[in-house]
Design an enzyme around this catalytic site. Structure first.
Site, PDB file in Angstrom:
ATOM      1  N   ASP A   1       0.812  -1.221   0.000  1.00 47.13           N
ATOM      2  CA  ASP A   1       0.000   0.000   0.000  1.00 47.13           C
ATOM      3  C   ASP A   1       0.842   1.265   0.000  1.00 47.13           C
ATOM      4  OD1 ASP A   1      -2.720  -0.533  -0.037  1.00 47.13           O
ATOM      5  OD2 ASP A   1      -2.736  -1.122   2.073  1.00 47.13           O
TER       6      ASP A   1
HETATM    7  C1  BGC Z   1      -1.461   2.982   5.153  1.00 46.24           C
HETATM    8  C2  BGC Z   1      -0.071   2.729   5.666  1.00 46.24           C
HETATM    9  C3  BGC Z   1       0.083   1.340   6.191  1.00 46.24           C
HETATM   10  C4  BGC Z   1      -0.382   0.341   5.163  1.00 46.24           C
HETATM   11  C5  BGC Z   1      -0.360  -1.069   5.695  1.00 46.24           C
HETATM   12  C6  BGC Z   1      -1.830   1.926   4.173  1.00 46.24           C
HETATM   13  O1  BGC Z   1      -3.148   2.058   3.777  1.00 46.24           O
HETATM   14  O2  BGC Z   1      -1.495   4.245   4.555  1.00 46.24           O
HETATM   15  O3  BGC Z   1       0.244   3.657   6.665  1.00 46.24           O
HETATM   16  O4  BGC Z   1       1.420   1.082   6.511  1.00 46.24           O
HETATM   17  O5  BGC Z   1      -1.677   0.627   4.719  1.00 46.24           O
HETATM   18  O6  BGC Z   1      -0.981  -1.188   6.921  1.00 46.24           O
HETATM   19  C1  NOJ Z   2      -1.813  -3.872   5.405  1.00 44.75           C
HETATM   20  C2  NOJ Z   2      -2.942  -3.735   4.477  1.00 44.75           C
HETATM   21  O1  NOJ Z   2      -4.152  -4.047   5.132  1.00 44.75           O
HETATM   22  C3  NOJ Z   2      -2.757  -4.663   3.298  1.00 44.75           C
HETATM   23  O2  NOJ Z   2      -3.840  -4.543   2.411  1.00 44.75           O
HETATM   24  C4  NOJ Z   2      -1.458  -4.374   2.624  1.00 44.75           C
HETATM   25  O3  NOJ Z   2      -1.267  -5.317   1.584  1.00 44.75           O
HETATM   26  C5  NOJ Z   2      -0.302  -4.447   3.585  1.00 44.75           C
HETATM   27  N1  NOJ Z   2      -0.565  -3.627   4.735  1.00 44.75           N
HETATM   28  C6  NOJ Z   2       1.004  -4.010   2.956  1.00 44.75           C
HETATM   29  O4  NOJ Z   2       0.997  -2.649   2.671  1.00 44.75           O
END
Ligand code: BGC
Ligand code: NOJ
Length: 811
Positions: free
Chosen positions: A483
């Protein structure tokens, strides 16, 4: 250091001190009513949706960290204490918390008084039952006062923590004997209310927080408890709570038991009043009647325990390794149920108001859940697919209550569509039920444009085919699985969303990770086409997969490993040419598990590079070297301090991808070594470093660049649960469901020893004995099914049998 121990026979983790490094929580509830509960009785409840139907209030960002929960106070003379230690934090003579499957038990002992609390959400009911038993173990009589306490949330948790100008005037309750009803907003647009009651006559109550606590106190020193007397306050606005007072006299050795029920009731919209302004309570009384006696509570609890016992019997291993057995048979499957229920909505790290159900997250959660309750998996697939757009793209998240896509985050995460294929294929391989592909499923919840699910999968597949960049690799969009790899966003100002800012859907930035997914799930899609008799579609899919395979080898290979992506300027990301972030884990794991580069010898090289550059004693880091500067063209990934989260943290989610990749290459020793590094049972001994619960996976462990190397964060709601279960159950232990039947093909360490697996699959129980006389790591030399030797690795599926005995001999 440990703060407790596993009790495998009881299927519990036993915490022996309340002072764990972080709150160690559990989840109660399987269907609609859920509670989070910590080892010191912190936490909250909601029905169906942690944002929209929050029942009790919790304060994130609190001091102390885990404060507000459902508390019992015991006043014994001048001593006031809680069986779960918080919030008074009175030193207990004895303390124990047992987190079990769908229930938690607390034992507190102080000055000869023993309190035992059992808390659980009964099956098929929208309530939480807490039974407290108080015993006088001294030789003199005790005059005690017991107080209960919960704080109501005004339903919408998001609004509840922001809109004070309104909320401080809307709170309303009703009190009838022992039952305290919370009915805020019932008058206008709600037909639901909550109740907190106890199965005995009370000696007082309070429903106004200010009256209970006193204006300057926290819940560690409520005035009412200090004074030993409730004020019978009836809240009007401000902060409604529910407090009961019960005066308890106990003779020496005597024990008394009280059953508290916290319930959620929905009335018929057109029949919701008893009289003007008085809520109709029939359903509440009926609910309270169901848990009036100890016998009723015991029965409901036994049903819950039996339910879990039977669920977990669907996959059971017996090996010489008790840590593997414990994780596979109990905790990993349990966490898969929790991630299935919660997606990424409500944990102690996810506030429950932000994310709802993630499209990619929930699809992946299915991989570890589908064998438990296939029917629920089926319904979930339809819900998820219903949020897809007609062009095959998808809302990134949706709300569990409304099941509608979340417009704030929107779409454009270009890996999302392929996860739908992954989840659906897992469901059909598990159940053989290909009728799901004929189900009519809407796009963006619009029934007028419904098409069969198979057509949704086709659009998922074609979305990738039709969105490729200059190297014929998939366009990344706002981000892919990572993400934080925001190659089209260019956010330069605080407050902007890293994901949704800027052009976002650029025509150049490409993802090698999505290419790996496409090769893996493109083949699974082709198999589903064949299953439906669509030979031409299968052929077309395989041809597209081959093109992608070739594109990865041509432009996705960096010499020693797979590159990660191309940015919006077509510069490489995750290449030796980069100054920072030269190698990423995701394409190594996924390309190799998809089989890319295996026959060319590149896969092995990629795995060696992972070991050399990314591995640590606590797991494999997501990238190296960590980004030390903010790269506008890369986005959020470079915003985290080195070693945390997506910037070189040990992201547990993709560790199993590498472990699976090693099984594809046949290296059982290495696959298992990777499995162990992040496996809760194996790191229980370093709980003071790891900090999060030693019975479940965390999303992240801090990487070697971080100050707190080895420290876990964001426990519970992570795709790690499903992927690790997939890894250990299907690849390492090797029982993999194919469209034709179960395949048996373990990949284990040479010294793992023989083992047995019981697997319930499509209604048939398989007892599978795996022998490894020559200590090989992979390879089944013979497979005997009910005494008859069969060719290959797949047990032919035969639904006329109830039990099948299998012997697989490795060599
Ligand atoms: C958030 C990040 C987070 C990632 C995984 C994203 O949607 O913006 O801050 O690290 O998801 O959890
Ligand atoms: C947590 C998010 O929920 C997931 O969708 C994503 O793939 C991982 N973080 C890595 O960014």
């Amino acid at each position: 250091m440990k703060y407790g121990h596993f009790d495998d026979d009881a299927r519990e983790y036993v915490i022996t001190t309340p002072k764990t490094p972080l709150p160690w929580i559990n989840y109660l509830g399987n269907q609609e009513f859920f509670s989070l509960i910590s080892n010191t009785c912190g936490g909250y409840s909601f029905c169906k949706d942690a944002k929209l139907l929050r029942i009790t209030r919790y304060r994130y960002n609190n001091i102390p960290y885990d404060n507000n929960g459902k508390y019992f106070y015991i006043k014994d003379g001048d001593t006031i204490w809680n069986p779960g230690w918080q919030p008074t934090k009175t030193t207990l003579d004895e303390y124990e918390c047992r987190h079990g499957l769908g229930y938690s038990k607390f034992k507190g002992v102080k000055n000869g008084v023993e309190a035992n609390v059992l808390t659980f959400v009964p099956m098929n009911d929208r309530c939480e039952v807490s039974r407290i038993r108080i015993k006088n173990t001294t030789s003199t009589a005790k005059e005690l006062k017991l107080f209960s306490y919960v704080e109501w949330c005004l339903w919408n948790a998001d609004d509840d923590e922001r809109n004070f100008q309104r909320n401080l005037s809307t709170g309303e309750v009703e009190v009838i004997d022992s039952a305290i009803f919370h009915k805020t907003e019932y008058r206008e647009r709600r037909n639901h209310f909550a109740v907190y009651s106890v199965n005995t006559k009370v000696d007082g109550f309070d429903t106004s927080r200010e009256s209970f606590l006193g204006p300057y106190n926290g819940n560690d020193t409520p005035d009412v408890v200090t004074n030993g007397a409730c004020t019978n306050s009836v809240a009007s606005g401000w902060s409604p709570v529910a407090v009961h007072q019960i005066n308890v006299t106990l003779a020496p050795g005597e024990e008394k038991s009280f059953v508290f029920v916290l319930g959620y009731i929905e009335n018929d919209e057109n029949d919701k009043w008893e009289s003007h302004g008085v809520i109709k309570k029939d359903l509440a009384w009926e609910m309270l009647d169901r848990y009036k006696t100890d016998e009723q509570v015991d029965k409901a609890f036994d049903i819950l325990v039996d339910y879990w016992k039977s669920l977990l019997s669907k996959y059971h291993v017996k090996s010489s390794n008790d840590k593997v057995d414990r994780m596979v048979n109990i905790w990993n499957q349990y966490q898969c149920m929790v991630t299935f229920n919660m997606s990424r909505s409500a944990s102690y790290y996810e506030s429950g108001i932000g994310r709802g159900m993630g499209f990619r997250d929930s699809c992946q959660d299915l991989l570890g859940f589908v064998h438990l309750i296939p029917d629920r998996a089926r319904a979930r697939i339809i819900d998820i697919a219903s949020t897809q757009f007609q062009d095959g793209s998808a809302y990134h998240q949706y709300q569990p209550l409304t099941k509608k896509g979340n417009a704030d985050i929107g779409s454009g995460f270009n890996d999302d569509p392929l996860w739908l294929i992954a989840g659906t294929s897992a469901y059909i391989r598990e159940t053989g039920d290909d009728s799901i592909l004929d189900e009519m499923v809407p796009f963006d919840n619009d029934e007028s444009v419904a098409t069969p699910l198979m057509n949704h999968l086709k659009r998922s597949f074609d979305y990738i085919v039709n969105h490729k960049g200059p190297h014929n690799l998939p366009l990344i969009g706002r981000a892919d699985w990572n993400d934080c790899l925001n190659l089209n966003c260019f956010s330069a100002h605080p407050g902007e969303s890293f994901q949704t800012f800027g052009p976002s859907e650029g025509p150049v930035a490409e993802s090698v990770f999505i290419a790996g997914m496409f090769v893996k799930y493109g083949e699974e899609y082709a198999q589903l086409c064949e299953l439906k008799g669509d030979k031409a579609d299968a052929e077309y899919a395989r041809c597209e997969v081959q093109k992608m395979y070739d594109a990865v080898l041509k432009d996705g290979w960096d010499g020693e490993w797979f590159i990660r992506a191309y940015d919006a300027y077509s510069h490489k990301v995750g290449s030796k040419e980069c100054e920072e972030g030269q190698i990423f884990i995701e394409p190594q794991g996924f390309c190799v598990l998809a089989g890319i580069g295996v026959k060319e010898g590149l896969a092995k090289k990629a795995m060696d590079s992972v070991k050399e550059k990314l591995d640590t004693k606590y797991g494999i880091m997501i990238l190296q070297p960590a980004y030390t500067k903010y790269h506008l063209e890369l986005g959020e990934v470079s915003s985290y301090p080195p070693g945390y989260k997506e910037n070189a943290g040990i992201f547990c989610h993709n560790n199993p991808w590498v472990s699976i990749a090693e099984t594809v290459l046949g290296d059982g020793d290495r696959a298992f070594e990777i499995y162990k590094k992040t496996c809760p049972a194996y790191i229980e001994d370093i709980s003071e470093i790891h900090c999060t619960e030693p019975y479940v996976y965390s999303q992240m462990v801090a990487g070697k660049d971080a100050k707190f190397f080895g420290q876990g964060k964001n426990s519970w709601l992570t795709g790690t649960a499903a992927w690790t279960f997939t890894n250990i159950s299907q690849y390492i232990l090797g029982i993999y469901p194919t469209l034709e039947g179960l395949s048996v093909n373990p990949c284990i360490p040479a010294e793992f020893g023989d083992f047995n697996i019981t697997r319930v699959y499509r209604g048939v129980t398989y007892n599978i004995e795996i022998k490894n006389p020559n200590k090989v790591q992979k390879g089944v030399a013979s497979l005997t099914v009910d005494g008859v030797e069969v060719a290959g690795n797949v047990i032919p599926f035969d639904d006329s049998k109830k039990t099948v005995n299998v012997i697989a001999t490795m060599n």
